[in-house]
Design an enzyme around this catalytic site. Structure first.
Site, PDB file in Angstrom:
ATOM      1  N   HIS A 429      21.009   2.807 -33.028  1.00 42.58           N
ATOM      2  CA  HIS A 429      20.186   4.033 -33.041  1.00 42.58           C
ATOM      3  C   HIS A 429      19.172   4.082 -31.915  1.00 42.58           C
ATOM      4  O   HIS A 429      18.624   5.144 -31.624  1.00 42.58           O
ATOM      5  CB  HIS A 429      19.476   4.193 -34.385  1.00 42.58           C
ATOM      6  N   GLY A 432      15.239  -0.823 -30.692  1.00 40.42           N
ATOM      7  CA  GLY A 432      14.905  -1.848 -31.686  1.00 40.42           C
ATOM      8  C   GLY A 432      13.710  -2.669 -31.238  1.00 40.42           C
ATOM      9  O   GLY A 432      13.650  -3.130 -30.095  1.00 40.42           O
TER      10      GLY A 432
END
Length: 506
Positions: A429, A432
């Site tokens: 996504h 991180g």
């Protein structure tokens, strides 16, 4: 289970390929399935260093290392396949952020866990294209950044400018982007290019507390703070020109806008309320978990169903939120160029969620099963020809939007069949975190961070300058490492690379 030293822990970890590691049963107690995580050499070092420090201090203080959290999720009732960590995985509440897990809907013991969705329900990314080039924008970049900052409410206490009463909120929670369309804030085709078409039908606002609605009402149509942003970006590289053309990306230097935000305090309250109820349900149903942060309830219990309905309202809130900011962004840019959003071709390329749980059909051990897929800090990445992606992307696969950190590049990927088979159609996504927020504040100076962005030619407008250290690139893993790992592993494919030229933050 007695504490083990680092060397003993390594016996439960096995490298399976260039980018994949297997977590064997026994790494933590009660594992029902194995774990798996994706890394390259650099990300691998970060993961193993985290485990080494955990062994050295025997787990005192802070979250568990991501590997241990992946293992604990593998011990949850009803999980199928594997507990999977994507390359941007890092420690979070209960589930690691970047952890995906699927639960068999036909198994009466299967659970739903708010920790597997996150507090910012339907935090996600939306990408709009324009027909402007970098040369069009460069002379007015500072004014454009200011115009976007003036139009989009940002910051911790920001309040929305979209007219919204209590009845409007109730309707928006159940209708999602259909409410935005009815009220004239989006175009009909925006819905087509949104996961779930911008509306989860099981939403039931009666399952949401008054406190959540009170928190959400003034915040609808706001960016908030933390890692949320609106960015003016330019196309830096095109890796798959055929797929890029389907998205309306025709040339390097083309200007796009990326918006990253979620359900604000509304989603946070929904999650908080659910955790209280689920702790009671766990005692009643004698559900045992390895970590109390993995509070959960059986999917078919009253608490499980109530959470899924409330979570869907928070997801709808987030889609309306991003739609409101789409409207404000179109206004800001079209005014700047004395044009209209339509003439500037300001269409939504896609909108993805990376904090959500959804009912999907997948193949498990050769048979189709209905699963509740938890994606926390992970993104759906369905392959070409999948029935749940728009007609426009049937031949390319679903666009997957990967937001970078402040001042670094972002990517558009596409879903693959291999990802469908290995990760239930899921990929990374973003970058991180590599440093905690507290450590970022201690180690970095906000003036240096802002100066560095200026040196890179990036205009920045920020409501809370002293918070930018938390979101500095140094606080995160390298997003290119993360994306390249997913690409090399075949679970998604690189399509477009985007470079920021202006950043709007809370």
């Amino acid at each position: 289970m007695a504490p083990r030293d680092y060397k003993q822990e390594l016996e439960f970890l096995e490298k399976r390929g260039k980018n994949t590691w297997r977590i064997k049963k026994g790494f933590v107690s009660n594992m029902n399935v194995e774990g798996l995580f994706y890394v390259n050499d650099h990300l691998e070092k970060l993961m193993f260093d985290e485990l080494r420090m955990h062994c050295k201090f025997q787990g005192t203080g802070g979250f568990l290392p991501a590997m241990k959290q992946i293992g604990n999720v593998a011990a949850l009732p009803g999980i199928v396949g594997r507990s999977i960590g994507l390359p941007d995985v890092h420690s979070g509440y209960g589930f690691a952020i970047g952890n995906m897990a699927a639960f068999d809907m036909d198994n009466p013991d299967s659970i739903v866990s708010p920790g597997g969705v996150g507090f910012d329900i339907n935090c996600g990314v939306r990408l709009l294209r324009t027909n402007l080039s970098e040369s069009d924008v460069k002379p007015v970049k500072e004014q454009l950044a200011q115009s976007m900052f003036n139009h989009i409410p940002v910051g911790v206490g920001s309040k929305g400018v979209i007219p919204m009463g209590a009845r409007d909120l109730e309707e928006a929670l159940e209708m999602g982007m259909d409410w935005s369309l009815r009220e004239g804030y989006i175009w009909a085709e925006d819905k087509e290019h949104c996961e779930e078409y911008g509306r989860m039908l099981q939403a039931d606002s009666s399952k949401v507390s008054f406190k959540a609605k009170k928190r959400g009402l003034p915040q609808l149509g706001t960016l908030g703070a933390g890692n949320h942003y609106a960015e003016l970006q330019v196309v830096d590289e095109i890796y798959n020109s055929q797929a890029a053309r389907k998205m309306g990306i025709d040339f390097k230097g083309q200007v796009c806008v990326m918006v990253h935000c979620g359900s604000r305090g509304f989603g946070h309250q929904v999650a908080t309320d659910a955790l209280v109820q689920m702790e009671k349900a766990m005692k009643r149903d004698k559900i045992e978990v390895n970590d109390k942060q993995l509070a959960c309830a059986r999917i078919n219990s009253q608490e499980g169903q109530d959470y899924l309905k409330a979570m869907a309202t928070a997801a709808n809130f987030a889609w309306v939120n991003r739609s409101s900011m789409t409207f404000l962004t179109r206004q800001a840019i079209s005014k700047m160029f004395n044009s209209t959003p339509d003439d500037l071709d300001m269409h939504v390329i896609y909108d993805v969620s990376h904090n959500i749980a959804k009912i999907e059909n997948h193949i498990v051990d050769g048979r189709e099963k209905t699963l509740l897929v938890h994606r926390k800090g992970t993104t759906r990445a369905f392959p070409p020809h999948h029935p749940l992606i728009p007609v426009d992307y049937q031949l390319t696969g679903q666009p997957v939007l990967i937001g970078g950190t402040m001042g670094t590049c972002s990517y558009v990927l596409t879903g693959t069949e291999q990802g469908m088979a290995e990760t239930f159609g899921t990929t990374c996504h973003g970058a991180g975190r590599a440093l905690s927020r507290a450590k970022s504040r201690r180690n970095l100076d906000y003036t240096e961070v802002l100066d560095k962005l200026q040196e890179l030619g990036i205009s920045i407008r920020v409501a809370s300058p002293k918070l930018v250290m938390e979101e500095a690139p140094e606080s995160y893993k390298n997003v290119t490492d993360v994306v390249d790992t997913c690409h090399d592993a075949g679970i998604s494919q690189k399509c477009i690379k985007l470079r920021p030229i202006a950043v709007i933050k809370g």
